[in-house]
Write an enzyme that holds these catalytic residues in place. Structure first.
Site, PDB file in Angstrom:
ATOM      1  CG  HIS A   1     -34.182  29.943 132.707  1.00 57.69           C
ATOM      2  ND1 HIS A   1     -33.845  29.586 133.851  1.00 57.69           N
ATOM      3  CD2 HIS A   1     -34.974  31.329 133.350  1.00 57.69           C
ATOM      4  CE1 HIS A   1     -34.609  30.263 134.704  1.00 57.69           C
ATOM      5  NE2 HIS A   1     -35.015  31.136 134.466  1.00 57.69           N
TER       6      HIS A   1
ATOM      7  CD  GLU B   1     -31.899  25.728 131.248  1.00 54.93           C
ATOM      8  OE1 GLU B   1     -32.910  25.665 131.885  1.00 54.93           O
ATOM      9  OE2 GLU B   1     -30.828  26.355 131.739  1.00 54.93           O
TER      10      GLU B   1
ATOM     11  CG  ASP C   1     -28.973  29.885 133.024  1.00 55.50           C
ATOM     12  OD1 ASP C   1     -29.247  31.056 132.756  1.00 55.50           O
ATOM     13  OD2 ASP C   1     -30.009  29.044 133.108  1.00 55.50           O
TER      14      ASP C   1
ATOM     15  CE1 TYR D   1     -34.098  20.404 139.101  1.00 56.15           C
ATOM     16  CE2 TYR D   1     -32.641  21.073 137.428  1.00 56.15           C
ATOM     17  CZ  TYR D   1     -34.061  20.643 137.565  1.00 56.15           C
ATOM     18  OH  TYR D   1     -34.933  20.471 136.581  1.00 56.15           O
TER      19      TYR D   1
ATOM     20  CG  ASP E   1     -27.368  25.532 133.827  1.00 54.89           C
ATOM     21  OD1 ASP E   1     -27.839  25.194 134.916  1.00 54.89           O
ATOM     22  OD2 ASP E   1     -28.410  26.080 132.970  1.00 54.89           O
TER      23      ASP E   1
HETATM   24  N1  DCM Z   1     -37.190  24.824 136.277  1.00 53.94           N
HETATM   25  C1  DCM Z   1     -38.493  24.893 136.309  1.00 53.94           C
HETATM   26  N2  DCM Z   1     -39.122  25.944 136.839  1.00 53.94           N
HETATM   27  C2  DCM Z   1     -38.263  26.974 137.166  1.00 53.94           C
HETATM   28  C3  DCM Z   1     -36.957  26.989 137.194  1.00 53.94           C
HETATM   29  C4  DCM Z   1     -36.301  25.884 136.839  1.00 53.94           C
HETATM   30  O1  DCM Z   1     -38.969  23.812 135.778  1.00 53.94           O
HETATM   31  N3  DCM Z   1     -38.882  28.115 137.737  1.00 53.94           N
HETATM   32  C5  DCM Z   1     -36.456  23.536 135.550  1.00 53.94           C
HETATM   33  C6  DCM Z   1     -36.350  23.790 134.155  1.00 53.94           C
HETATM   34  C7  DCM Z   1     -34.965  24.070 133.727  1.00 53.94           C
HETATM   35  C8  DCM Z   1     -34.261  23.537 135.021  1.00 53.94           C
HETATM   36  O2  DCM Z   1     -35.017  23.345 135.840  1.00 53.94           O
HETATM   37  O3  DCM Z   1     -34.570  23.775 132.538  1.00 53.94           O
HETATM   38  C9  DCM Z   1     -33.010  24.196 135.158  1.00 53.94           C
HETATM   39  O4  DCM Z   1     -33.178  25.702 135.504  1.00 53.94           O
HETATM   40  P1  DCM Z   1     -32.111  26.955 135.524  1.00 53.94           P
HETATM   41  O5  DCM Z   1     -32.763  27.439 133.896  1.00 53.94           O
HETATM   42  O6  DCM Z   1     -32.430  27.891 136.454  1.00 53.94           O
HETATM   43  O7  DCM Z   1     -30.853  26.154 135.170  1.00 53.94           O
HETATM   44 MG    MG Z   2     -30.247  27.122 133.244  1.00 52.94          MG
HETATM   45 MG    MG Z   3     -29.260  25.686 136.287  1.00 53.86          MG
END
Ligand code: DCM
Ligand code: MG
Ligand code: MG
Ligand code: MG
Length: 254
Positions: A214, A36, A219, A151, A34
């Site tokens: 997150h 971020e 995750d 993604y 995963d």
């Molecule tokens: N992200 C975002 N807004 C969201 C969901 C995700 O900007 N509502 C972007 C920032 C996160 C990345 O996608 O670091 C990865 O998402 P996730 O934490 O679901 O893996």
């Molecule tokens: Mg994540």
């Molecule tokens: Mg993710």
């Protein structure tokens, strides 16, 4: 005897002769992963990456144990303690993104530019670290990410271009998107997750929210829990649907 690099092991499992799973074209190592990031707008830069490797045997053993306990109607809080393989190998790295993190991304991840200011950016040494990590495991090896085809995979691929240098993951590295797979196995079931989102799938299987969502490592561990709960059908789907990361994934502008 000839001296080679000290980090080359004489018993590197990745160099062994084909075992049964490889001979049958089954994935031997699942690497749940995963990212971020700075947010949703291009160019997207990585702020955190976590990779957790689980062998096929370890995953199967955990699936069987989980299934057995579920059939015994063990309470869900006790089931949760049995939903992760004992044998896992993980790396988790934060990196300086070199652009402003979107406010909404910062809020959900808890990461700000200031927090990451003294870290290395995602560069050739980060990629070497990832490749050394992946190199230890028996192949075929498959990266598994939730919503990975849209993604995480294109963004990781975008980060393999560092300045004028283009890097790659090891030849033959596979990948599959667990969102697609977990939707597919619920195609004809009456009871199914509310949506394809990881949080809804986690709630469907484990009756609660993802702890510390997150954070890349949280995750990934949530995705492993969903994989164990989904069981053999999902493993079969991954064997059939894994794609070549180097050949089949588009590059996202990073
Ligand atoms: N992200 C975002 N807004 C969201 C969901 C995700 O900007 N509502 C972007 C920032 C996160 C990345 O996608 O670091 C990865 O998402 P996730 O934490 O679901 O893996
Ligand atoms: Mg994540
Ligand atoms: Mg993710
Ligand atoms: Mg570095």
């Amino acid at each position: 005897s000839t001296f080679e690099s000290p980090w080359i092991s004489v018993d590197n499992p990745a160099l062994r002769v084909k075992n049964e799973a490889e001979a049958q074209n089954e994935i031997n190592t699942f690497v749940f992963f995963d990212l971020e990031t700075t947010g949703l707008k291009n160019p997207v830069r990585i702020t955190e990456i976590c990779l957790v490797a689980v062998t096929r045997d370890s995953l199967l053993k955990t699936m069987k144990n989980f299934e057995r306990l579920k059939n015994m109607s063990v309470a869900s809080n006790n089931l949760l303690q049995e939903v992760h393989p004992r044998v896992i190998s993980k790396i988790s790295l934060c990196t300086k993104p070199m652009k402003d993190i979107e406010k909404s991304a910062s809020v959900i991840t808890g990461l700000s530019n200031l927090d990451l200011a003294n870290l290395s950016q995602f560069d050739g040494s980060t990629i070497a670290t990832i490749n050394h990590f992946l190199g230890q495991f028996v192949k075929p090896l498959c990266l598994v990410a939730h919503n990975g085809s849209k993604y995480d995979f294109p963004i990781l691929k975008g980060h393999l271009q560092v300045g004028h240098q283009l890097y790659a993951l090891a030849d033959g590295t596979l990948c599959c998107d667990s969102m697609t797979g977990l939707k597919a196995i619920h195609m004809n079931t009456i009871s199914k997750p509310k949506s394809g989102k990881l949080s809804d799938i986690y709630r469907f299987y484990l009756n609660e929210g993802i702890p510390s969502a997150h954070r890349a490592e949280s995750d990934v561990m949530a995705l492993i829990a969903c994989t164990v709960a989904a069981g053999q059908d999902f493993m079969d789907w991954m064997d059939k649907n894994a794609k070549d990361f180097n050949k089949n994934i588009k590059v996202r502008d990073c």
